[in-house]
Scaffold this motif. Structure first.
Motif, mmCIF file in Angstrom:
data_model
loop_
_atom_site.group_PDB
_atom_site.id
_atom_site.type_symbol
_atom_site.label_atom_id
_atom_site.label_comp_id
_atom_site.label_asym_id
_atom_site.label_seq_id
_atom_site.Cartn_x
_atom_site.Cartn_y
_atom_site.Cartn_z
ATOM 1 N N SER A 165 -0.774 -20.114 6.105
ATOM 2 C CA SER A 165 -0.634 -19.783 4.684
ATOM 3 C C SER A 165 0.709 -19.153 4.321
ATOM 4 C CB SER A 165 -1.757 -18.845 4.256
ATOM 5 O OG SER A 165 -1.680 -17.621 4.974
ATOM 6 N N SER A 191 -1.223 -21.629 0.533
ATOM 7 C CA SER A 191 -2.650 -21.342 0.398
ATOM 8 C C SER A 191 -3.104 -21.545 -1.039
ATOM 9 C CB SER A 191 -2.907 -19.888 0.822
ATOM 10 O OG SER A 191 -4.218 -19.488 0.497
ATOM 11 N N GLU A 293 -6.008 -10.930 -0.573
ATOM 12 C CA GLU A 293 -6.330 -11.528 -1.876
ATOM 13 C C GLU A 293 -6.183 -10.501 -2.993
ATOM 14 O OE1 GLU A 293 -9.593 -14.220 -2.365
ATOM 15 O OE2 GLU A 293 -9.835 -14.465 -0.206
ATOM 16 N N TYR A 349 1.092 -15.079 2.211
ATOM 17 C CA TYR A 349 0.391 -16.091 1.421
ATOM 18 C C TYR A 349 1.319 -16.652 0.359
ATOM 19 C CZ TYR A 349 -3.910 -14.748 3.692
ATOM 20 O OH TYR A 349 -4.881 -14.509 4.640
#
Length: 362
Positions: A165, A191, A293, A349
């Motif tokens: 990612s 990602s 995240e 990411y």
């Protein structure tokens, strides 16, 4: 008919276990952007979904159930000599399947996740490229990936290639690989998890608690995680703060959360993770991937982890700060922390690179 399949040729076979159906439409979010790329670029594909009979997660309506073949594989594994290693068994089963149920199906590439059935597919097709999509965090002592500076044998023997990612993950793999295998066999494609505008500009008194109770831990470890979390929540003196508990996708129900959920300031979190991030401006977890995240949305995390062997974010990823709940009540501090964690996560990411993914396909 030829076996159970009509004669078909595919550029890509996607294969994954059912418990990855975590999207709002019961889709596998780790594959959705890859499948869309194949659609857009005219690459033929099929999607197989491995059943998980221990969970109640929904099935993906756009995937072909692999139930019959899966059960057959389990039975065949039991029939082989117990002294035979697991990979050899699976390769031989794959060869059997290539002459029976898969004899009229051809493919050039396999995309898996969590290395699911990789030796089976290597037995079915010795010449295809097998890609494994990163899910969760990868670190220098990640089981099935890197152990004591050497790639896992399953990766080497099956000539697997990793789809990562972000650049920082690849650098971490290369720096901790004596063999240099990952230098040429890992690829950054980005990602579906992307950097977004900051979700919150201050601490709104709602905290997402991303739980880690799974069979990955011993019962004693799960109890220790629970006791540590109870201590954090019970030591909070601010009655305006609400804690929202989010189960791990593989929550095993071995840990009783009844006492915690009976507290006035503790509630179940929304099912959809995006709704969780809209609701909560701060996160608490031991070592969930949701640290990344949340960070990409500018939401800081407080790491509460009594299990030193799982202290990945401090040991490998240099999480940028370690603070307590009360610190984030300061609006200026919260804003500064939001920018800091977002910048930190962005190197792990990156946005999905469709061209790189398509170019990798055989």
């Amino acid at each position: 008919m030829c076996g159970i399949f009509i004669k078909r040729e595919y550029d890509v076979v996607f294969y994954y276990p059912q418990h990855f159906n975590r999207g709002s439409q019961d889709e596998n979010m780790y594959f959705s952007h890859l499948i869309n790329a194949c659609k857009q670029e005219g690459r033929s594909y099929t999607v197989f979904e491995e059943p998980d009979f221990s969970l109640n997660s929904n099935r993906n309506k756009n995937a072909t159930p692999f139930d019959f073949i899966f059960v057959l594989i389990i039975l065949l594994r039991r029939m082989f000599n117990s002294e035979m290693d697991a990979r050899t068994k699976d390769v031989r089963i794959g060869v059997f399947l290539s002459k029976t149920f898969f004899r009229c199906m051809s493919f050039n590439n396999v995309v898996t996740i969590s290395q699911s059935m990789v030796s089976i597919f290597r037995g079915i097709n010795s010449n295809c490229i097998i890609f494994d999509v990163q899910h969760g965090i990868i670190h220098p002592n990640k089981k099935n990936y890197l152990i004591e500076k050497y790639p896992d044998k399953n990766i080497i023997y099956n000539k697997m290639q990793l789809l990562l990612s972000g650049d920082s993950y690849k650098q971490l793999m290369i720096e901790n690989d004596y063999t240099k295998y990952f230098k040429n066999n890992s690829h950054v494609i980005g990602s579906y998890i992307i950097r977004e505008d900051l979700k919150h500009d201050s601490f709104n008194r709602n905290i997402l608690v991303s739980l880690q109770f799974t069979h990955d831990h011993s019962n004693a470890e799960n109890i220790l995680l629970l006791q540590n979390l109870e201590q954090v929540i019970n030591s909070n003196d601010d009655e305006t703060i609400t804690f929202y508990l989010k189960d791990h996708p593989r929550f095993n129900f071995d840990v009783n959360l009844t006492d915690l959920l009976s507290l006035k300031n503790v509630k179940p979190a929304p099912i959809d993770i995006d709704d969780c991030f809209k609701l909560c401006s701060l996160q608490i977890t031991a070592y969930s991937t949701l640290v990344f995240e949340a960070a990409l949305k500018g939401i800081p995390t407080i790491l509460v982890n009594p299990l030193s062997k799982y202290d990945y974010f401090n040991k490998y990823f240099s999480y940028p700060f370690s603070n307590e709940i009360i610190d984030f009540s300061d609006k200026l501090f919260y804003k500064k922390s939001s920018f800091m964690v977002q910048e930190w996560a962005s190197s792990y990411y990156s946005d999905f690179d469709k061209e790189t993914f398509i170019d990798l396909l055989k």
